[in-house]
Design an enzyme around this catalytic site. Structure first.
Site, PDB file in Angstrom:
ATOM      1  N   GLN A 234       0.832  -1.214   0.000  1.00  0.00           N
ATOM      2  CA  GLN A 234       0.000   0.000   0.000  1.00  0.00           C
ATOM      3  C   GLN A 234       0.864   1.259   0.000  1.00  0.00           C
ATOM      4  OE1 GLN A 234      -2.317  -0.540   3.556  1.00  0.00           O
ATOM      5  NE2 GLN A 234      -0.519  -1.065   4.754  1.00  0.00           N
ATOM      6  N   HIS A 264     -11.501   4.331  18.512  1.00  0.00           N
ATOM      7  CA  HIS A 264     -10.894   3.132  19.087  1.00  0.00           C
ATOM      8  C   HIS A 264     -11.506   2.749  20.435  1.00  0.00           C
ATOM      9  CE1 HIS A 264      -7.861   4.058  15.944  1.00  0.00           C
ATOM     10  NE2 HIS A 264      -7.976   2.754  15.801  1.00  0.00           N
ATOM     11  N   ASP A 288      -1.946   0.019  13.137  1.00  0.00           N
ATOM     12  CA  ASP A 288      -1.493   1.251  13.778  1.00  0.00           C
ATOM     13  C   ASP A 288      -1.354   1.087  15.292  1.00  0.00           C
ATOM     14  OD1 ASP A 288      -4.130   1.228  14.639  1.00  0.00           O
ATOM     15  OD2 ASP A 288      -4.787   2.675  13.131  1.00  0.00           O
ATOM     16  N   ASP A 308      -1.571  -8.428  10.793  1.00  0.00           N
ATOM     17  CA  ASP A 308      -1.681  -7.355   9.798  1.00  0.00           C
ATOM     18  C   ASP A 308      -0.791  -7.721   8.615  1.00  0.00           C
ATOM     19  OD1 ASP A 308      -2.609  -4.177   9.732  1.00  0.00           O
ATOM     20  OD2 ASP A 308      -0.862  -4.621   8.489  1.00  0.00           O
ATOM     21  N   ASP A 342      -1.585 -12.547   5.642  1.00  0.00           N
ATOM     22  CA  ASP A 342      -2.883 -12.285   5.039  1.00  0.00           C
ATOM     23  C   ASP A 342      -3.941 -12.915   5.956  1.00  0.00           C
ATOM     24  OD1 ASP A 342      -4.668 -11.438   3.060  1.00  0.00           O
ATOM     25  OD2 ASP A 342      -3.254 -11.995   1.477  1.00  0.00           O
ATOM     26  N   ALA A 343      -4.949 -12.131   6.337  1.00  0.00           N
ATOM     27  CA  ALA A 343      -5.827 -12.547   7.430  1.00  0.00           C
ATOM     28  C   ALA A 343      -6.630 -13.825   7.150  1.00  0.00           C
ATOM     29  CB  ALA A 343      -6.779 -11.406   7.778  1.00  0.00           C
ATOM     30  N   ASP A 360     -10.710  -5.105  12.024  1.00  0.00           N
ATOM     31  CA  ASP A 360     -10.606  -3.685  11.678  1.00  0.00           C
ATOM     32  C   ASP A 360      -9.871  -3.543  10.344  1.00  0.00           C
ATOM     33  OD1 ASP A 360     -10.709  -0.964  11.824  1.00  0.00           O
ATOM     34  OD2 ASP A 360      -9.209  -0.749  13.410  1.00  0.00           O
TER      35      ASP A 360
END
Lengths: 498, 492
Positions: A234, A264, A288, A308, A342-343, A360
């Site tokens: 990204q 959050h 994050d 992530d 990768d989720a 999220d």
């Protein structure tokens, strides 16, 4: 001599048309609706040419002298027109006004050119030859310009430099005219001096054009860019204005440090506080570390696993002092395990069970991300929930993307869970939605960790109330083989931005 | 001048799975080594494609263990064979199964056994993910293969009229999968003219409609509109009424099913055994393969039927069986082309190309991010006589076919040569049975399709065309026929 004259006609015709095309193309790029832009620009331009031709009758003397000045002016105004418009778009509100003003000025000047030129040379040739030749070369120049522009100029030079190049041609014509019409001019040396100054300015512009477009593009992000990196996955951009830090992933705003606590706190506490003794927590996405910061407010939580995709992202939020200031160094806690994977495949292959699962992910803007919002995905995640476990899903805005929000809720329901949708107001996002889901009846918690700024026991039930403009809609579930959500999401956001 | 020649990256690869050399040994009546041992076994299955494997699955599921399956190639699967590299598994030919309707009871039973169908619901992970198909036409991509952009009013009208006709045929319940269940006199009448002629009779001449129908026939039958019987053309559309958005597919295509079947019955499968002779002997049959002579009560002949006259002693040559030659390629892409054109899609087709386009093997991945992939490129050499196309297929070397394929892809992806690092090719001279005019109703085929005696024919080509469901049906039915007659004591 004759042929040189007519080549002059050809060049000035080409220059005039190029400025018009530059304006039309720029307006189409920046404002959209190319039909409207080209129609109005061509109309204004031709009308202004008419004004120029009409004005030419008031010029009695010094025709050649004025012709040279008109060429010089055209070189300056036309040559810098594109750069000026780019900067105006980025830095001011007056883009359209400036654009039409420039088109009219250029049109008037171009409209003056041909009548003056014809009068200058009418004594040299028969009138009918003058008209025939001047107009023939005028139209030839227009043809050349209209072919060069899309095929060579725009792809290879770009709009800013194309305009500069033709400004140089205009100034070149001026310089060259001081020789062609030398017998009709006085003080040619001074004129030539002016020509050289204009040429030098335009040549500098041509070389420096990249810096001008850069300056314009920088300003598209509202605030100062303090970090930008293309990772394998990204485009990460961080901006800062005073104490407000914003994170953009692929140009989509992820948080603003001024109000992210609302997002959050709302993501974590209504769920996590409702679980009697949460020990193991899973976060999917959330690179994050801000969700993890909230999770670490529960001392009974023994481990937090965060999955992530992007290692650059988690590393940035582990090491950058400004960012770890935001997430309170949550990734450095010994309870936290960061996995870069990768989720969906991770969820399929892992067998651990968790008391609380936070999902999220970025919004479902394409079919690849859409896989993470399907019945198949939620079923796979549900297998990781402990007996009393809950999961919470970031579900876009129930206000701006109402269909999408309720589609996600329906999808989770069809994956076999009881759902509890809720929403919260985050100023930088607007109304934002979440879905809590589990295998048991949910009740809002009666106690919360200390020090929260937004979520509180008294107001929490209100988060689960939806006013009529966000009320539930009947939507089909999103499935791997029938990803309705991506279409809905696309449509929802198109509807509000038309 | 200091200018380097513009060079393109090297593309590796070659021909793989070449089986026609073995086939030609049979054709040319080559001498085979004599058997040196005898194995007595009640049922021998010849051919390890879907028909043979399905027969074995049925025998095994019924508790019957006294059988053996003989496969000529080193890998079982036939048209459902598959390959694998460091990126993904990929198919070599058959790569999907349409979501089976209610009448395909054996296919549904198989998928229940494999966990694909659970409590009446299809497992989402095995249904083709969105977006499924796209078509390149007029310089851009559209979703779906049926042309939807640039249609004139009369094009639309013809599409609509065809849909109505198909709807009417569907309502008769005579167009079914498997085809035997609904085949009727009306079907037989439609088998007497070509699909192209049927369309002309019904004033369906739209270029776009005909391109689309021709594509469908090339894709499913390896035949053009005028090489396909009207019955087969209508069967393609009228036999299916999917209850779920499909099809069912896997990275390795139907190779996934082969692997699941092999997990169950692999110990009964002997690969690399080419049967070269089948002889009637008393009430049984002798089957010769490699060093062994099998004495069987029943032989389920699941290999392509056109080979039978070369194997079965005393069998008359066949006249009505026609097959299409196919070329498939697996391309390893180190990156996607720059102008890929949409979200990654399963099946990409180009309008007015002689080829069938390509399928993306990593489409069924659960990952959100894919860097490298494998495309399976399909080319049915349909136009013109099959025998001539077969010669062309075998005469071109690897470089010739590699360039032909890249040339086709370049129309759509100009930088494809910069993306591909490897291209393997598979040539199949007799890839698929062709349902030409009169093929399905021919007495020769009807008689072989009827199960009688102790030599039971089970290949899908007896249905007139090669699709998974027909192969599976014939394999299962042949197994049941043999099971019912083989002596009861041998049931495990």
């Amino acid at each position: 001599m004759g042929i040189l004259l007519f080549i002059t006609v050809l060049l000035i015709a080409a220059c005039g048309l190029i400025y018009e095309l530059v304006a039309g193309t720029l307006a189409s790029y920046l404002l959209g609706d190319s039909v409207l832009q080209f129609s109005t620009i061509i109309g204004c331009y031709l009308f202004a040419m008419g004004i120029g031709s009409a004005l030419s009758r008031y010029i009695d003397r010094g025709l050649a002298y004025r012709f040279v000045w008109i060429e010089l002016l055209l070189g300056v105004v036309g040559g810098f027109s594109s750069a000026l418009l780019f900067l105006a778009f980025a830095y001011s509100q007056g883009f359209q006004f400036l654009m039409y003003a420039l088109v009219i000025v250029i049109g008037v000047l171009v409209g003056l050119e041909i009548p003056l030129l014809m009068r200058i040379i009418r004594d040299r040739y028969h009138f009918r030859d003058v008209v025939a030749h001047v107009l023939t070369f005028d139209y030839l120049g227009a043809l050349g310009a209209s072919l060069l522009f899309p095929i060579l100029l725009v792809p290879h030079l770009g709009l800013v430099r194309s305009a500069m190049l033709f400004g140089i041609l205009n100034a070149g014509v001026a310089l060259w005219s001081t020789w062609i019409f030398a017998n009709q001019l006085a003080r040619t040396a001074v004129l030539r001096g002016f020509c050289l100054v204009v040429l030098a300015a335009l040549c500098t512009g041509l070389v420096e054009a990249k810096r001008i477009t850069q300056a314009a593009e920088d300003n598209i992000y509202a605030d100062e860019i303090i970090f930008a990196r293309d990772t394998h996955y990204q485009h990460i951009v961080l901006t800062r204005f005073k104490d407000d830090i914003r994170l953009f992933l692929n140009s989509h705003l992820q948080f603003s440090s001024r109000d992210e606590y609302r997002y959050h706190e709302a993501l974590i506490h209504p769920g996590l506080s409702a679980i009697a003794a949460p020990r193991r927590v899973l976060v999917l996405g959330g690179g994050d570390g801000l969700a993890v910061r909230e999770i670490l407010k529960y001392p009974q939580v023994e481990s937090v696993t965060l999955v992530d995709l992007d290692p650059e992202m988690t590393r940035l939020f582990t090491t950058n002092p400004m960012l770890t200031g935001l997430n309170h160094q949550s990734f450095l806690s010994p309870k936290v395990h960061v996995i870069n994977a990768d989720a969906f495949p991770w969820v399929e292959s892992n067998t651990d069970s968790f008391d609380f699962i936070v999902i999220d992910f970025p919004d479902p803007t394409n079919y690849s991300l859409g896989k993470l919002y399907t019945t198949a995905f939620y079923k796979a995640v549900a297998r990781h929930l402990s007996e009393q476990g809950l999961m919470v899903v970031q579900s876009t805005s129930p206000m701006f993307a109402r269909d999408s929000y309720w589609c996600i809720a329906e999808t989770i329901k069809q994956a076999g869970m009881l759902i509890n949708p809720y929403h919260v107001y985050v100023p930088s996002f607007g109304e934002w939605g979440f879905v809590l889901a589990g295998h048991h009846e949910y009740r809002t918690p009666t106690s919360l960790p200390p020090g929260l700024r937004f979520v509180n026991v008294k107001d929490m039930p209100a988060l689960f109330q939806f006013p009529p403009d966000m009320a539930p809609m009947s939507m089909p579930p999103n499935r791997l083989n029938d990803q309705v959500l991506v279409h809905l999401y696309d449509q929802d956001w198109k509807d509000i931005s038309h | 001048m200091g200018l380097a020649a513009k060079s393109e990256p090297q593309i590796a690869g070659g021909f793989v799975n070449e089986s026609f050399t073995q086939g030609h040994l049979l054709r040319d009546r080559a001498a085979f080594a004599a058997a040196n041992r005898v194995e007595k076994i009640p049922i021998v299955i010849v051919g390890g494609g879907i028909a043979g494997l399905s027969a074995a699955w049925r025998l095994h599921k019924s508790g019957f263990r006294d059988f053996v399956l003989l496969e000529m190639c080193d890998q079982a699967g036939g048209n459902s064979r598959w390959g694998e590299n460091e990126i993904t598994r990929y198919p070599w030919a058959a790569h999907y199964v349409p979501v089976p309707g209610r009448k395909a009871i054996y296919v549904r039973e198989l998928f229940e056994d494999l966990g694909v169908l659970k409590d009446g619901k299809w497992d989402e992970r095995y249904l083709c993910f969105t977006p499924q198909e796209r078509l390149f036409l007029y310089g851009r991509w559209q979703e779906g293969i049926e042309p939807a952009i640039g249609l004139t009013r009369s094009d639309r009208d013809e599409f609509r009229r065809l849909e109505e006709q198909i709807g009417a045929f569907r309502a008769t319940s005579r167009f079914t999968v498997p085809m035997e269940v609904g085949f009727s006199q009306e079907s037989a009448n439609l088998d007497r003219i070509s699909f192209a002629d049927w369309l002309s009779e019904h004033r369906m001449n739209s270029r776009v409609l005909r391109w689309y129908l021709n594509y469908c026939c090339r894709d499913d039958y390896g035949a053009t509109l005028d090489q396909t019987s009207a019955w087969a053309g209508i069967q393609y559309f009228a036999s299916r009424e999917p209850e779920e958005k499909g099809p069912l597919t896997w990275p390795e295509g139907n190779g996934w099913i082969v692997q699941r079947l092999m997990e169950r019955i692999g110990s009964f499968v002997r690969t690399g055994r080419m049967v070269h002779r089948i002889v009637q002997s008393g009430s049984g049959l002798k089957v010769y393969a490699g060093d062994a002579e099998y004495h069987a009560d029943f032989v389920i002949y699941a290999a392509p039927t056109f080979l039978a006259p070369y194997l079965v002693e005393g069998m008359m040559p066949l006249k009505t069986f026609e097959y299409s030659p196919w070329l498939t390629a697996n391309l390893t892409l180190d990156r996607l082309p720059k102008n890929y054109g949409s979200d990654p899609t399963w099946d990409s087709v180009f309008m007015d190309s002689p080829t069938l386009g390509y399928v993306d093997a990593t489409h069924q991945t659960l990952r959100t991010h894919v860097d490298r992939t494998v495309w399976t490129f399909y080319w049915a050499l349909a136009e013109g006589p099959a025998s001539q196309n077969r010669r062309m297929l075998l005469s071109g070397n690897w470089g010739y076919w590699k360039d032909a394929i890249l040339h086709d892809l370049e129309r759509v992806h100009p930088d494809i040569r910069q993306c591909v690092s490897r291209m393997d090719l598979m040539r199949m001279g007799h890839a698929m049975a062709r349902p030409s005019v009169g093929a399905v109703t021919s007495p020769e085929r009807r008689s072989l399709a009827k199960l009688h005696g102790n030599l039971l024919f089970a290949n899908s080509d007896l249905s007139g065309f090669s699709i998974f469901e027909e192969a599976q049906y014939r394999g299962v039915v042949a197994a049941e026929h043999a099971l019912a007659r083989v002596s009861g004591s041998k049931r495990g």
